[in-house]
Design an enzyme around this catalytic site. Structure first.
Site, PDB file in Angstrom:
ATOM      1  N   SER A 195    -110.335  76.561 -86.910  1.00  0.00           N
ATOM      2  CA  SER A 195    -109.732  77.043 -85.667  1.00  0.00           C
ATOM      3  C   SER A 195    -108.602  78.043 -85.868  1.00  0.00           C
ATOM      4  CB  SER A 195    -109.222  75.853 -84.858  1.00  0.00           C
ATOM      5  OG  SER A 195    -108.365  75.055 -85.647  1.00  0.00           O
ATOM      6  N   HIS A 229    -115.073  75.237 -82.046  1.00  0.00           N
ATOM      7  CA  HIS A 229    -114.921  76.678 -81.810  1.00  0.00           C
ATOM      8  C   HIS A 229    -116.229  77.439 -82.042  1.00  0.00           C
ATOM      9  CE1 HIS A 229    -110.583  77.181 -81.115  1.00  0.00           C
ATOM     10  NE2 HIS A 229    -110.472  76.084 -81.854  1.00  0.00           N
ATOM     11  N   LYS A 258    -114.106  74.875 -74.526  1.00  0.00           N
ATOM     12  CA  LYS A 258    -113.827  76.215 -75.053  1.00  0.00           C
ATOM     13  C   LYS A 258    -114.919  77.173 -74.535  1.00  0.00           C
ATOM     14  CE  LYS A 258    -111.416  74.180 -79.017  1.00  0.00           C
ATOM     15  NZ  LYS A 258    -110.074  74.121 -78.481  1.00  0.00           N
TER      16      LYS A 258
HETATM   17  C1  LIG Z   1    -111.750  71.930 -84.431  1.00  0.00           C
HETATM   18  C2  LIG Z   1    -111.209  71.402 -83.141  1.00  0.00           C
HETATM   19  N1  LIG Z   1    -111.552  70.164 -82.748  1.00  0.00           N
HETATM   20  C3  LIG Z   1    -111.100  69.647 -81.598  1.00  0.00           C
HETATM   21  C4  LIG Z   1    -110.276  70.362 -80.764  1.00  0.00           C
HETATM   22  C5  LIG Z   1    -109.802  69.735 -79.493  1.00  0.00           C
HETATM   23  O1  LIG Z   1    -110.697  69.993 -78.459  1.00  0.00           O
HETATM   24  P1  LIG Z   1    -110.469  69.269 -77.059  1.00  0.00           P
HETATM   25  O2  LIG Z   1    -109.504  70.125 -76.313  1.00  0.00           O
HETATM   26  O3  LIG Z   1    -111.811  69.181 -76.425  1.00  0.00           O
HETATM   27  O4  LIG Z   1    -109.896  67.929 -77.378  1.00  0.00           O
HETATM   28  C6  LIG Z   1    -109.901  71.645 -81.121  1.00  0.00           C
HETATM   29  C7  LIG Z   1    -109.014  72.407 -80.223  1.00  0.00           C
HETATM   30  O5  LIG Z   1    -108.177  73.148 -80.572  1.00  0.00           O
HETATM   31  C8  LIG Z   1    -110.364  72.177 -82.325  1.00  0.00           C
HETATM   32  O6  LIG Z   1    -110.009  73.397 -82.718  1.00  0.00           O
END
Ligand SMILES: Cc1ncc(COP(=O)(O)O)c(C=O)c1O
Length: 407
Positions: A195, A229, A258
């Protein structure tokens, strides 16, 4: 009883964050949106900045679906039909038709037997990963994995944890070779798209490495991939890192919040695994799902991604991301190659990162600076995120503002 003493500690910690220049500070409040006009994409208004309209280069809405009429209509109709909230957790009385339909669609989308939605991808990782980790399991994790993975491992108490240098396949191979006979099971866990940088795990190589060593572990090697992502934003048809690399995870976790433009998280896997998780994952059992209306909007998002329109949006996203990367290189900013819409500017210095964020903001561009400890020391960067709602004129404007930065 009093909070006085703990508040003193908290105040000192907050002051330290500010002093180190790594405090996130006051959140910017979006008060409105201006539709695309004159070849430029939409702009956003912020509380306290009257009359200024900002280009948003820090949104995860990669396909720009949050404002798509089909999603808005699907969500509005479902609110009319089902109301605003689920009113209960899934196994009590919180399972609605749209939840079940969405799970079927997600499973199909990812070529899996089954899928299960949860309130967020973070919650999904925390709820799911520990179910694969016994006290005789080794967990192997990439050094740049997302915070949700790090905390899920902590919660799971594996017998051992090994962290390999980012994307270092030789190190992974070495760990899997060295631990044979010492643990019964291995769980290899990684982000799909990382990310902070927009680069990806080589899932094909991870899979072949795991296959080579699988026989050495009584309960096998399980791969868990968080491609929050990647899905909807990467790969020819938006299937994410799996599609791009040609390698499948045993357990795929991702977000609806996202590229899909809604909210929530999910896991896709075999029917047996999903049936087991519905009975055991605490954040599924004891926590509300997304609203039925959010589920309806996510169904609409999947339909769009799987249409000609979706393919067009993905193509546009790739082309704008490429335009930005090439432009940055021309201006001599350090970036990373790749096709993902996360385009980092590696600044490698906390003060300079903050100065560049301020420069962009002064020119009505929202961008996020990432400083230690969110990224390792020396990895300070600005994360630019391209969206299909942007235009070539937006990217060119951004590049013209960057060109004026006094380095
Ligand atoms: C790799 C990864 N997993 C999980 C999340 C969290 O996603 P959510 O907002 O659906 O909890 C993010 C968000 O930044 C992320 O980059």
């Amino acid at each position: 009883m009093s909070l006085t003493k703990i508040e003193q500690l908290f105040k000192a910690k907050l002051a330290l964050l500010q002093q180190q220049g790594i405090s996130k500070g006051n959140e910017k409040i979006i008060t409105g949106r201006k539709a695309a006009i004159d070849g430029f994409g939409p702009r956003y208004f912020l509380d306290g900045y009257r009359d200024q309209a900002f280009l948003r280069m820090n949104s995860n809405s990669y396909l720009g679906l949050t404002e798509h009429p089909q999603l808005i209509q699907a969500e509005a109709e479902a609110v009319e039909r089902f109301g605003t909230g689920p009113g209960a957790v899934r196994f009590i009385s919180g399972t609605y038709q749209s939840h079940v339909e969405l799970e079927k669609k997600l499973a199909q989308f990812h070529g899996r037997d089954a899928a299960m939605i949860m309130s967020a991808a973070y919650a999904t990782m925390i709820g799911v990963l520990p179910q694969f980790i016994s006290d005789e399991t080794l967990v192997v994790s990439d050094a740049l994995n997302h915070n949700c993975i790090i905390n899920a491992i902590r919660l799971a108490h594996p017998v051992r944890k090994e962290v390999y240098a980012h994307a270092d396949m030789k190190a992974l191979d070495h760990i899997l070779a060295a631990n044979k006979g010492q643990v019964r099971r291995v769980c290899v866990v990684t982000d799909g798209i990382f990310s902070m940088r927009g680069d990806h795990a080589s899932l094909d190589q991870i899979n072949s490495c795991c296959q080579r060593h699988e026989a050495g572990y009584e309960e096998g090697i399980i791969t868990v991939v968080d491609d929050s992502h990647g899905v909807g934003a990467f790969g020819q048809t938006g299937r994410g890192t799996e599609e791009y690399c040609g390698g499948k995870a045993d357990i795929l976790i991702a977000t609806l919040g996202k590229a899909f433009g809604v909210n929530g998280g999910y896991v896709a896997a075999s029917s047996v695994v999903i049936a087991y998780l519905r009975e055991t994952a605490p954040l599924y059992i004891y926590s509300n799902p997304i609203t039925p209306a959010e589920a309806a909007a996510a169904i609409a998002a999947l339909d769009i991604v799987d249409s000609q329109e979706g393919l067009g949006l993905l193509e546009k996203l790739r082309s704008l991301s490429e335009r930005l990367r090439t432009g940055l290189e021309r201006l001599d900013f350090e970036t990373l190659s790749g096709e993902h819409p996360i385009v980092p500017i590696l600044v490698r210095d906390t003060e300079k990162t903050s100065a560049l964020v301020s420069h962009l903001f002064a020119h009505q561009i929202l961008a996020t600076g990432l400083n230690y400890p969110v990224v390792p020391k020396g990895g300070q960067e600005i994360r630019l995120q391209v969206s299909a709602e942007h235009t070539e004129k937006d990217v060119d404007y951004l590049l013209s503002v960057l060109a004026k930065f006094n380095r």
